[in-house]
Design an enzyme around this catalytic site. Structure first.
Site, PDB file in Angstrom:
ATOM      1  N   LYS A  13       0.826  -1.218   0.000  1.00 60.68           N
ATOM      2  CA  LYS A  13       0.000   0.000   0.000  1.00 60.68           C
ATOM      3  C   LYS A  13       0.859   1.266   0.000  1.00 60.68           C
ATOM      4  O   LYS A  13       0.630   2.180  -0.774  1.00 60.68           O
ATOM      5  CB  LYS A  13      -0.895   0.061   1.252  1.00 60.68           C
ATOM      6  CG  LYS A  13      -1.879  -1.076   1.409  1.00 60.68           C
ATOM      7  CD  LYS A  13      -2.860  -0.793   2.557  1.00 60.68           C
ATOM      8  CE  LYS A  13      -2.234  -0.753   3.948  1.00 60.68           C
ATOM      9  NZ  LYS A  13      -1.745  -2.047   4.425  1.00 60.68           N
ATOM     10  N   ARG A  88      -9.713   1.312   8.286  1.00 60.09           N
ATOM     11  CA  ARG A  88      -9.416  -0.106   8.499  1.00 60.09           C
ATOM     12  C   ARG A  88     -10.595  -0.852   9.099  1.00 60.09           C
ATOM     13  O   ARG A  88     -10.496  -2.060   9.326  1.00 60.09           O
ATOM     14  CB  ARG A  88      -8.236  -0.214   9.465  1.00 60.09           C
ATOM     15  CG  ARG A  88      -6.903  -0.564   8.815  1.00 60.09           C
ATOM     16  CD  ARG A  88      -5.882  -0.688   9.922  1.00 60.09           C
ATOM     17  NE  ARG A  88      -4.700  -1.412   9.572  1.00 60.09           N
ATOM     18  CZ  ARG A  88      -3.602  -0.857   9.064  1.00 60.09           C
ATOM     19  NH1 ARG A  88      -3.557   0.415   8.792  1.00 60.09           N
ATOM     20  NH2 ARG A  88      -2.533  -1.598   8.844  1.00 60.09           N
ATOM     21  N   ARG A 127      10.782  -7.083   5.888  1.00 56.86           N
ATOM     22  CA  ARG A 127      10.715  -5.631   5.659  1.00 56.86           C
ATOM     23  C   ARG A 127      11.718  -4.889   6.541  1.00 56.86           C
ATOM     24  O   ARG A 127      11.848  -5.154   7.723  1.00 56.86           O
ATOM     25  CB  ARG A 127       9.291  -5.144   5.965  1.00 56.86           C
ATOM     26  CG  ARG A 127       9.118  -3.643   5.835  1.00 56.86           C
ATOM     27  CD  ARG A 127       7.679  -3.243   5.621  1.00 56.86           C
ATOM     28  NE  ARG A 127       6.799  -3.534   6.743  1.00 56.86           N
ATOM     29  CZ  ARG A 127       5.493  -3.262   6.741  1.00 56.86           C
ATOM     30  NH1 ARG A 127       4.933  -2.708   5.678  1.00 56.86           N
ATOM     31  NH2 ARG A 127       4.743  -3.564   7.786  1.00 56.86           N
ATOM     32  N   ARG A 162      10.439  -2.918  12.092  1.00 57.05           N
ATOM     33  CA  ARG A 162       9.383  -2.474  12.998  1.00 57.05           C
ATOM     34  C   ARG A 162       9.127  -3.513  14.083  1.00 57.05           C
ATOM     35  O   ARG A 162       9.191  -4.704  13.833  1.00 57.05           O
ATOM     36  CB  ARG A 162       8.095  -2.237  12.189  1.00 57.05           C
ATOM     37  CG  ARG A 162       7.935  -0.808  11.740  1.00 57.05           C
ATOM     38  CD  ARG A 162       6.828  -0.641  10.749  1.00 57.05           C
ATOM     39  NE  ARG A 162       5.579  -1.299  11.131  1.00 57.05           N
ATOM     40  CZ  ARG A 162       4.495  -1.298  10.375  1.00 57.05           C
ATOM     41  NH1 ARG A 162       4.492  -0.701   9.208  1.00 57.05           N
ATOM     42  NH2 ARG A 162       3.399  -1.911  10.785  1.00 57.05           N
ATOM     43  N   ARG A 173      -1.769  -9.678  13.120  1.00 56.57           N
ATOM     44  CA  ARG A 173      -2.241  -8.554  12.304  1.00 56.57           C
ATOM     45  C   ARG A 173      -3.030  -9.057  11.101  1.00 56.57           C
ATOM     46  O   ARG A 173      -3.972  -8.400  10.662  1.00 56.57           O
ATOM     47  CB  ARG A 173      -1.063  -7.691  11.861  1.00 56.57           C
ATOM     48  CG  ARG A 173      -0.604  -6.752  12.973  1.00 56.57           C
ATOM     49  CD  ARG A 173       0.823  -6.287  12.788  1.00 56.57           C
ATOM     50  NE  ARG A 173       1.020  -5.496  11.595  1.00 56.57           N
ATOM     51  CZ  ARG A 173       2.163  -5.454  10.915  1.00 56.57           C
ATOM     52  NH1 ARG A 173       3.199  -6.173  11.320  1.00 56.57           N
ATOM     53  NH2 ARG A 173       2.277  -4.698   9.873  1.00 56.57           N
TER      54      ARG A 173
END
Ligand code: ADP
Ligand code: ZN
Length: 221
Positions: A13, A88, A127, A162, A173
Site C-alpha cells: 500500500k 481499516r 521488511r 518495525r 495482524r
C-alpha cells in the site's frame, strides 16, 4: 483526487501510494506513520496507540478517527490525498464518508491490493525501513535488499525492523485484517469506488505495474 489504499499489512500500500502521490502531487497520508511518529515523540496519542500497536491490534476507532480528522484539516489536503492504512474498519469508513461529505468531497478510487498470504508473511518479516523520518524508504531483505546491509541506499541512514513486523505479531495482524478490514471491500463495492488488483512477486506484478494500471484506469474513468 481522493485515493484510498486497501490491502493486508505489507501488501505494498505504502509503495503504491508513494508513486501515486508523485503522479498526482497530493500527499500520501499513512495512519501507521502518524502513530509511529507520535510514539517516538511520546505524545499522549502515541502512548495510547502504542498499547494496541505493540500487540498487533487496531487502535480504537475513536482515537484513530480524531487523529485522521485533524490531519485532513491541514491545508496540503485541499487538492486531494491518498490515504494509506485508513480506514481499516467499517466504522472508520463511515466516519470518513461523513468527513468528506461535510467538505463536499468524494472518494475517486479505492485501490484494493490482493497479495497471496504466504507472500504477505514473507514481506512483513523481511521488511526493513529507513530510520530517517524524511526518507522512510522501504526495503526487503530478499526481494529488494539495500546495497549495503542495514544502510539506506537513498540517504545512508540506518535501516530498522518495525516492532510489529515479527512473525507472531504479523500473524495476529493478518487475523485482524481478515476480521475487521477485509469487509471494507464489500462496503466500497457498493459505492462503486472499488478497484481490486493483484500485487504479487510470483506473477511479477509489483508496485510499478499496479500504479501504472491505476493511473490508466483513472484517466479513462
Ligand atoms: P501495515 O499496513 O504494515 O499493517 P501500518 O503502518 O498501516 O502497517 O499500521 C501499523 C499499525 O498501526 C496497525 O497494526 C495498527 O495497530 C495501527 N493502525 C494504523 N492504522 C490504523 C487504523 N486506521 N485503525 C486502527 N489502527 C491503525
Ligand atoms: Zn533513507
Amino acid at each position: 483526487m481522493i485515493i484510498i489504499m486497501l490491502g493486508a499489512p505489507a501488501s505494498g500500500k505504502g509503495s503504491v501510494a508513494e508513486i501515486l502521490s508523485a503522479e498526482y502531487k497530493i500527499p500520501a497520508i499513512s495512519s501507521g506513520d502518524i502513530f509511529r511518529k507520535n510514539i517516538s515523540e511520546q505524545t499522549e496519542l502515541g502512548i495510547k496507540a502504542n498499547e494496541y500497536m505493540t500487540k498487533g491490534q487496531l487502535v480504537p476507532d475513536d482515537i484513530t478517527v480524531s487523529m485522521i480528522k485533524a490531519r485532513l484539516s491541514e491545508s496540503d489536503t485541499k487538492n486531494g490525498m491518498i490515504l494509506d492504512g485508513f480506514p481499516r474498519t467499517v466504522k472508520q469508513a463511515e466516519a470518513l464518508d461523513q468527513m468528506l461529505e461535510e467538505s463536499g468531497k468524494k472518494i475517486d478510487i479505492v485501490v484494493n491490493l490482493e497479495t497471496p498470504e504466504d507472500e504477505i508473511l514473507q514481506r512483513i518479516t523481511n521488511r526493513r525501513i529507513c530510520s530517517n523520518p524524511e526518507c522512510k524508504a522501504v526495503y526487503n531483505t530478499v526481494l529488494h535488499p539495500s546495497k549495503v546491509e542495514g544502510i539506506c541506499d537513498k540517504c545512508g541512514s540506518k535501516l530498522y525492523q518495525r516492532d510489529d513486523d515479527t512473525i507472531e505479531k504479523a500473524k495476529n495482524r493478518l487475523v485482524v485484517y481478515f476480521e475487521q478490514t477485509a469487509p471494507l471491500t464489500e462496503y466500497y463495492k457498493k459505492t462503486g469506488a472499488l478497484y481490486s488488483t493483484t500485487l504479487s512477486q510470483k506473477i511479477n506484478r509489483m508496485k510499478e505495474e499496479v500504479s501504472k494500471d491505476v493511473i490508466e484506469y483513472l484517466k479513462n474513468k
